[in-house]
Design an enzyme around this catalytic site. Structure first.
Site, mmCIF file in Angstrom:
data_model
loop_
_atom_site.group_PDB
_atom_site.id
_atom_site.type_symbol
_atom_site.label_atom_id
_atom_site.label_comp_id
_atom_site.label_asym_id
_atom_site.label_seq_id
_atom_site.Cartn_x
_atom_site.Cartn_y
_atom_site.Cartn_z
ATOM 1 N N CYS A 131 30.540 60.627 54.792
ATOM 2 C CA CYS A 131 30.483 59.445 53.928
ATOM 3 C C CYS A 131 31.389 59.629 52.719
ATOM 4 C CB CYS A 131 29.043 59.190 53.472
ATOM 5 S SG CYS A 131 28.851 57.737 52.425
ATOM 6 N N CYS A 134 29.994 58.280 49.436
ATOM 7 C CA CYS A 134 28.884 59.095 48.932
ATOM 8 C C CYS A 134 29.400 60.350 48.225
ATOM 9 C CB CYS A 134 27.968 59.527 50.070
ATOM 10 S SG CYS A 134 27.251 58.202 51.053
ATOM 11 N N ASP A 135 30.361 61.017 48.850
ATOM 12 C CA ASP A 135 30.737 62.367 48.423
ATOM 13 C C ASP A 135 32.165 62.501 47.910
ATOM 14 O OD1 ASP A 135 28.202 63.212 49.268
ATOM 15 O OD2 ASP A 135 28.911 63.538 51.315
#
Length: 303
Positions: A131, A134-135
């Protein structure tokens, strides 16, 4: 008869349980694996409103405890089928048992497709992510790679190009499946290097990922790239196979609008298994709330 049965105890399902119980609905969650869903594998979450930093495991555990403390019941059993009855729904379980309810929320989630190569699981959270949104922030000013050829992969590369110093976009074919406009945008960014037609053969580095060994699919030649992180974007697989004859699916995902209503009255869908563009922790929890409130209205008002 239970008021609401929730299939899946990830962020969407657990959020739905919190809202259902706060409304006084008897609520049972059925989970075939472990509560928390994919988020438990995320080392750090830094994009959930009002929580500066928390591990995925701790987030899932806190949400689980919140739902259970409100009176929700969690049963570790896989739902294998659902059928409509005169009074509601009958839920068949892998254990051979059955349960009944007035409304159903499908929060079955989806799983990321993996590369299927050695050390992939070992390096999850240590350089490998599924992701980018996300990261990605963890790789500011660093070198990363994105593996994939669809819209998600190219969008991830473009997104990461605004964070990382360099992005390798690796695809096993010379032509991308992504929309031409996205591929053109990626090619115009100076810090994106397109690497085709290569596949990721080996993951390098100990204890964290620091490089990839790539193999050219046309001539078998190999090359190594030094990276700090790899974002795998080769698709997701919604866990909807058991419900393909129950609700309408689109590409394996459950068709349900922003109100989370499916084509079957009394059945609602929430989280990553629902047809939608953005699949994030926040949207999963949001879906859970919306689906629960819709189910409550269905039970109380018949709408």
């Amino acid at each position: 008869m239970t008021d609401i049965i929730i299939v899946g105890a990830g962020p969407a399902g657990l959020s739905a349980a919190v809202y259902a119980r706060r409304a006084g609905m008897s609520t049972t969650l059925y989970e075939g694996e472990m509560y928390g869903g994919q988020i438990v594998n995320t080392p750090e979450i830094e994009n959930y409103p009002a929580i500066a930093k928390i591990s995925g495991f701790d987030f899932a555990n806190d949400l689980y405890n919140q739902a259970i403390n409100l009176g929700a019941v969690l049963e570790f059993d896989r739902v294998s089928g659902i059928s409509k009855t005169d009074s509601g729904f009958e839920v068949a379980l892998a254990s051979g048992k059955t349960d009944t309810c007035k409304a159903v929320i499908l929060a079955v989630g989806a799983s990321n497709r993996h590369l299927g190569i050695a050390r992939e699981e070992e390096l999850l959270g240590k350089g490998i992510s599924y992701c980018a949104t996300c990261d990605g922030a963890f790789y500011k000013g660093k070198t990363v790679a994105v593996n994939g050829g669809g819209n998600t992969a190219v969008e991830d590369a473009i997104y990461l190009a605004g964070i990382a110093s360099k992005v390798y976009l690796i695809h096993r074919r010379n032509e991308f499946r992504a929309d031409d406009v996205l591929v053109k945008a990626a090619k115009e960014l100076s810090n994106i290097e397109i690497v085709t037609p290569y596949v990721v053969e080996s993951l390098l580095g100990e204890p964290k990922l620091n490089g990839l060994e790539l193999t050219n699919r046309e001539d078998g030649s190999k090359k190594t790239v030094d990276i700090d992180g790899l974002f795998v974007a080769i698709g997701q697989e919604p866990k909807t196979a058991d419900f393909k004859d129950l609700v309408t699916l689109q590409g394996g995902y459950i068709e349900a609008g922003e109100n989370c209503k499916t084509n079957v009255e009394g059945i609602f869908a929430a989280g990553d298994a629902r047809v939608k563009k953005v699949r994030q922790l926040t949207t999963a929890c949001s879906d859970g709330a919306v689906a629960a409130l819709a189910a409550i209205d269905y039970i109380k008002l018949g709408v």
